[in-house]
Design a protein around this motif. Structure first.
Motif, PDB file in Angstrom:
ATOM      1  N   ARG A 212       4.720  -3.376   0.645  1.00 45.49           N
ATOM      2  CA  ARG A 212       4.284  -2.113   1.238  1.00 45.49           C
ATOM      3  C   ARG A 212       4.837  -0.890   0.505  1.00 45.49           C
ATOM      4  O   ARG A 212       4.675   0.235   0.961  1.00 45.49           O
ATOM      5  CB  ARG A 212       4.689  -2.053   2.710  1.00 45.49           C
ATOM      6  N   LYS A 213       5.437  -1.111  -0.638  1.00 47.34           N
ATOM      7  CA  LYS A 213       6.034   0.002  -1.378  1.00 47.34           C
ATOM      8  C   LYS A 213       4.979   0.984  -1.875  1.00 47.34           C
ATOM      9  O   LYS A 213       5.147   2.208  -1.775  1.00 47.34           O
ATOM     10  CB  LYS A 213       6.862  -0.526  -2.544  1.00 47.34           C
ATOM     11  N   MET A 214       3.851   0.477  -2.421  1.00 49.53           N
ATOM     12  CA  MET A 214       2.829   1.366  -2.960  1.00 49.53           C
ATOM     13  C   MET A 214       2.216   2.244  -1.872  1.00 49.53           C
ATOM     14  O   MET A 214       1.838   3.390  -2.123  1.00 49.53           O
ATOM     15  CB  MET A 214       1.733   0.550  -3.658  1.00 49.53           C
ATOM     16  N   PHE A 215       2.135   1.732  -0.662  1.00 51.70           N
ATOM     17  CA  PHE A 215       1.599   2.491   0.471  1.00 51.70           C
ATOM     18  C   PHE A 215       2.424   3.763   0.668  1.00 51.70           C
ATOM     19  O   PHE A 215       1.884   4.862   0.787  1.00 51.70           O
ATOM     20  CB  PHE A 215       1.650   1.616   1.725  1.00 51.70           C
ATOM     21  N   ASN A 216       3.752   3.595   0.676  1.00 54.27           N
ATOM     22  CA  ASN A 216       4.646   4.741   0.874  1.00 54.27           C
ATOM     23  C   ASN A 216       4.670   5.667  -0.341  1.00 54.27           C
ATOM     24  O   ASN A 216       4.724   6.890  -0.203  1.00 54.27           O
ATOM     25  CB  ASN A 216       6.065   4.258   1.178  1.00 54.27           C
ATOM     26  N   ARG A 217       4.635   5.085  -1.535  1.00 54.98           N
ATOM     27  CA  ARG A 217       4.667   5.895  -2.762  1.00 54.98           C
ATOM     28  C   ARG A 217       3.452   6.810  -2.855  1.00 54.98           C
ATOM     29  O   ARG A 217       3.570   7.988  -3.182  1.00 54.98           O
ATOM     30  CB  ARG A 217       4.730   4.992  -3.990  1.00 54.98           C
ATOM     31  N   LEU A 218       2.279   6.262  -2.559  1.00 55.48           N
ATOM     32  CA  LEU A 218       1.053   7.058  -2.615  1.00 55.48           C
ATOM     33  C   LEU A 218       1.086   8.197  -1.600  1.00 55.48           C
ATOM     34  O   LEU A 218       0.683   9.320  -1.884  1.00 55.48           O
ATOM     35  CB  LEU A 218      -0.163   6.169  -2.349  1.00 55.48           C
ATOM     36  N   ALA A 219       1.568   7.873  -0.409  1.00 52.90           N
ATOM     37  CA  ALA A 219       1.620   8.886   0.648  1.00 52.90           C
ATOM     38  C   ALA A 219       2.547  10.027   0.248  1.00 52.90           C
ATOM     39  O   ALA A 219       2.243  11.210   0.481  1.00 52.90           O
ATOM     40  CB  ALA A 219       2.079   8.254   1.951  1.00 52.90           C
ATOM     41  N   MET A 220       3.685   9.696  -0.352  1.00 53.03           N
ATOM     42  CA  MET A 220       4.646  10.722  -0.743  1.00 53.03           C
ATOM     43  C   MET A 220       4.196  11.512  -1.963  1.00 53.03           C
ATOM     44  O   MET A 220       4.468  12.705  -2.084  1.00 53.03           O
ATOM     45  CB  MET A 220       6.001  10.081  -1.043  1.00 53.03           C
ATOM     46  N   ALA A 221       3.483  10.848  -2.874  1.00 57.63           N
ATOM     47  CA  ALA A 221       3.127  11.494  -4.137  1.00 57.63           C
ATOM     48  C   ALA A 221       1.927  12.423  -4.019  1.00 57.63           C
ATOM     49  O   ALA A 221       1.902  13.492  -4.633  1.00 57.63           O
ATOM     50  CB  ALA A 221       2.848  10.423  -5.197  1.00 57.63           C
ATOM     51  N   VAL A 222       0.920  12.038  -3.241  1.00 60.37           N
ATOM     52  CA  VAL A 222      -0.303  12.852  -3.180  1.00 60.37           C
ATOM     53  C   VAL A 222      -0.648  13.324  -1.764  1.00 60.37           C
ATOM     54  O   VAL A 222      -1.635  14.024  -1.563  1.00 60.37           O
ATOM     55  CB  VAL A 222      -1.506  12.084  -3.783  1.00 60.37           C
ATOM     56  N   GLY A 223       0.156  12.912  -0.766  1.00 54.04           N
ATOM     57  CA  GLY A 223      -0.046  13.419   0.589  1.00 54.04           C
ATOM     58  C   GLY A 223      -1.169  12.789   1.369  1.00 54.04           C
ATOM     59  O   GLY A 223      -1.701  13.401   2.290  1.00 54.04           O
ATOM     60  N   LEU A 224      -1.532  11.564   1.038  1.00 58.75           N
ATOM     61  CA  LEU A 224      -2.571  10.885   1.806  1.00 58.75           C
ATOM     62  C   LEU A 224      -2.075  10.577   3.211  1.00 58.75           C
ATOM     63  O   LEU A 224      -0.939  10.147   3.403  1.00 58.75           O
ATOM     64  CB  LEU A 224      -2.991   9.584   1.121  1.00 58.75           C
ATOM     65  N   ARG A 225      -2.925  10.771   4.192  1.00 55.22           N
ATOM     66  CA  ARG A 225      -2.591  10.431   5.573  1.00 55.22           C
ATOM     67  C   ARG A 225      -2.690   8.932   5.766  1.00 55.22           C
ATOM     68  O   ARG A 225      -3.337   8.231   4.979  1.00 55.22           O
ATOM     69  CB  ARG A 225      -3.529  11.154   6.538  1.00 55.22           C
ATOM     70  N   ARG A 226      -2.075   8.441   6.845  1.00 56.43           N
ATOM     71  CA  ARG A 226      -2.084   6.999   7.096  1.00 56.43           C
ATOM     72  C   ARG A 226      -3.521   6.463   7.175  1.00 56.43           C
ATOM     73  O   ARG A 226      -3.850   5.450   6.566  1.00 56.43           O
ATOM     74  CB  ARG A 226      -1.332   6.678   8.397  1.00 56.43           C
ATOM     75  N   GLY A 227      -4.369   7.128   7.948  1.00 55.64           N
ATOM     76  CA  GLY A 227      -5.750   6.666   8.080  1.00 55.64           C
ATOM     77  C   GLY A 227      -6.495   6.670   6.763  1.00 55.64           C
ATOM     78  O   GLY A 227      -7.321   5.796   6.499  1.00 55.64           O
ATOM     79  N   GLU A 228      -6.209   7.657   5.909  1.00 58.68           N
ATOM     80  CA  GLU A 228      -6.863   7.727   4.602  1.00 58.68           C
ATOM     81  C   GLU A 228      -6.398   6.605   3.693  1.00 58.68           C
ATOM     82  O   GLU A 228      -7.180   6.056   2.912  1.00 58.68           O
ATOM     83  CB  GLU A 228      -6.577   9.091   3.973  1.00 58.68           C
ATOM     84  N   LEU A 229      -5.130   6.258   3.789  1.00 57.46           N
ATOM     85  CA  LEU A 229      -4.605   5.135   3.007  1.00 57.46           C
ATOM     86  C   LEU A 229      -5.234   3.818   3.453  1.00 57.46           C
ATOM     87  O   LEU A 229      -5.583   2.972   2.632  1.00 57.46           O
ATOM     88  CB  LEU A 229      -3.077   5.055   3.156  1.00 57.46           C
ATOM     89  N   GLU A 230      -5.384   3.660   4.755  1.00 54.21           N
ATOM     90  CA  GLU A 230      -5.964   2.425   5.268  1.00 54.21           C
ATOM     91  C   GLU A 230      -7.429   2.276   4.876  1.00 54.21           C
ATOM     92  O   GLU A 230      -7.922   1.166   4.697  1.00 54.21           O
ATOM     93  CB  GLU A 230      -5.818   2.380   6.789  1.00 54.21           C
ATOM     94  N   ALA A 231      -8.128   3.410   4.725  1.00 56.96           N
ATOM     95  CA  ALA A 231      -9.546   3.372   4.368  1.00 56.96           C
ATOM     96  C   ALA A 231      -9.766   3.357   2.854  1.00 56.96           C
ATOM     97  O   ALA A 231     -10.904   3.190   2.396  1.00 56.96           O
ATOM     98  CB  ALA A 231     -10.261   4.576   4.973  1.00 56.96           C
ATOM     99  N   LEU A 232      -8.706   3.516   2.077  1.00 54.26           N
ATOM    100  CA  LEU A 232      -8.816   3.616   0.621  1.00 54.26           C
ATOM    101  C   LEU A 232      -9.387   2.336   0.010  1.00 54.26           C
ATOM    102  O   LEU A 232      -8.939   1.233   0.313  1.00 54.26           O
ATOM    103  CB  LEU A 232      -7.436   3.908   0.032  1.00 54.26           C
TER     104      LEU A 232
END
Length: 389
Positions: A212-232
């Motif tokens: 789950r590291k990439m999930f957190n890295r992406l959120a911190m780096a570009v500001g994706l919301r949780r729902g946006e990450l799940e739909a990616l």
């Protein structure tokens, strides 16, 4: 005007002759609201059939289409079935998985707590009673023990049930919204959030399991919301471009905008490695997205408290989006550019709500600011400025 009669039919006798016979029951003829001629089976008893015909006429005089209320079937259906169809429709139309999950969760809680069995059970009185209970009774659960539901929380439930009822109307399942006149609860949002410091963010990423590291890295780096990450989906990520980027789909974002977000080279390289050969463009990047409990577990492993001494919590939204916005503010990124990166429509969100003042060095600035010269120690000003009077 409804009329009754007995239908006739031809029947063959044993001797081969054909005779006309009369049905043993009556038939009702009437015209519906659209002017179409309709026939309905009546009873063997003439008076009973006449009474049924009068009931049909009464229904038509009340403006109902056909024989009965057009919502009769929907009103008789268990409410849980309508909720399931609504949530399924959200997913079919590309709403973020977290949005669909929250919709299902909130509506299920309301249906159970308010004792609603069918659409006709939904009313303002039962909702308001439930809301008052939520506002007075301490809640249980992660991070909630001993606290009551905030105004923001109960208002989210109100918005959710209203959205559901609007969908029911559009889908032809229900014709009214009994909660349309219910006002939202006024009050300041009780949840306070804080950003992670750079050192905390680095520690968190270091201890987060690879799954789950990439999930957190992406959120911190570009500001994706949780729902946006799940739909990616993999098709949204252009890692082989000269300047790698993410092309968001409008239907998968909160603001319904197809924004383009630049990707740091290191993350782009790791995403290329992470993608399997079998994963097509339509496959989701995160098949098993981490939960809030996973986030709390990672915080604990990194030695980061969930709630600090000021009562501010480091939840996922704060630890990713608020952290990113605060970092940009510290780095001197122009507000207009930071607002664009955060995908905000109001600069106040960027500069106030999503910026952690405690990390801007306010205390250091005040401590380093020279104290104004006091009378008797400073030289007199030869030509004092005009006062405008």
């Amino acid at each position: 005007m409804a009329s009754i009669f007995k239908r006739t039919y031809k029947a063959k006798l044993p001797n081969g002759k054909t005779v006309v016979k009369e049905c043993d029951h009556y038939t009702i003829t009437y015209y519906n609201a659209a002017g179409q001629k309709k026939r309905v089976k009546g009873y063997r008893d003439k008076k009973a059939t006449e009474q049924k015909a009068r009931r049909l006429e009464l229904a038509l005089s009340h403006g109902e289409e056909g024989l009965v209320d057009k919502y009769r079937e929907s009103k008789a259906t268990n409410l849980a079935g309508h909720v399931a169809d609504y949530v399924a429709d959200l997913r079919t139309n590309g709403r973020a998985e977290m949005y669909a999950y929250n919709a299902d969760k909130r509506l299920t809680i309301l249906v159970d707590a308010c004792g609603w069995k069918t659409l006709t059970d939904i009313d303002a009185k039962s909702f308001i009673k439930w809301r008052e209970t939520m506002r007075k009774t301490p809640q249980s659960g992660p991070g909630r023990t001993g606290t009551v539901a905030s105004a923001r929380t109960v208002n989210q439930y109100l918005e959710q049930i209203r959205s559901f009822l609007a969908w029911c109307k559009t889908a032809g399942r229900f014709g009214s919204n009994p909660l349309a006149d219910v006002s939202k609860v006024a009050g300041e949002m009780t949840r306070k959030r804080r950003a992670l410091s750079d050192e905390e963010a680095a520690r968190l990423i270091a201890v987060t399991p690879e799954g789950r590291k990439m999930f957190n890295r992406l959120a911190m780096a570009v500001g994706l919301r949780r729902g946006e990450l799940e739909a990616l989906k993999w098709g949204d990520i252009r890692t082989n471009a000269i300047k790698p980027f993410i092309q968001l789909r409008a239907e998968a974002t909160k603001g319904r905008r197809a924004d383009r977000l630049a990707l740091p080279a290191s993350i782009a390289a790791d995403l290329r490695t992470m993608r399997s050969d079998a994963a097509g463009d339509g496959a989701r990047v995160f098949l098993n997205p981490p939960t809030i409990d996973d986030w709390r577990e990672d915080l604990q492993a990194a030695g980061i408290v969930w709630k600090d001494e000021l009562g501010r919590q480091a939840d996922f939204h704060a630890g990713t989006r608020k952290t990113l916005c605060t970092r940009m503010n510290r780095a001197g990124i122009p507000p207009a550019l930071a607002m664009r990166i955060m995908r905000h429509t109001d600069v106040r969100l960027t500069m106030v709500d999503y910026t952690d003042d405690s990390q801007l060095g306010v205390d250091e600035v005040l401590a380093a600011l020279p104290e104004p010269a006091t009378a008797g120690t400073a030289g007199k000003v030869a030509n004092p400025p005009a006062t405008g009077r």
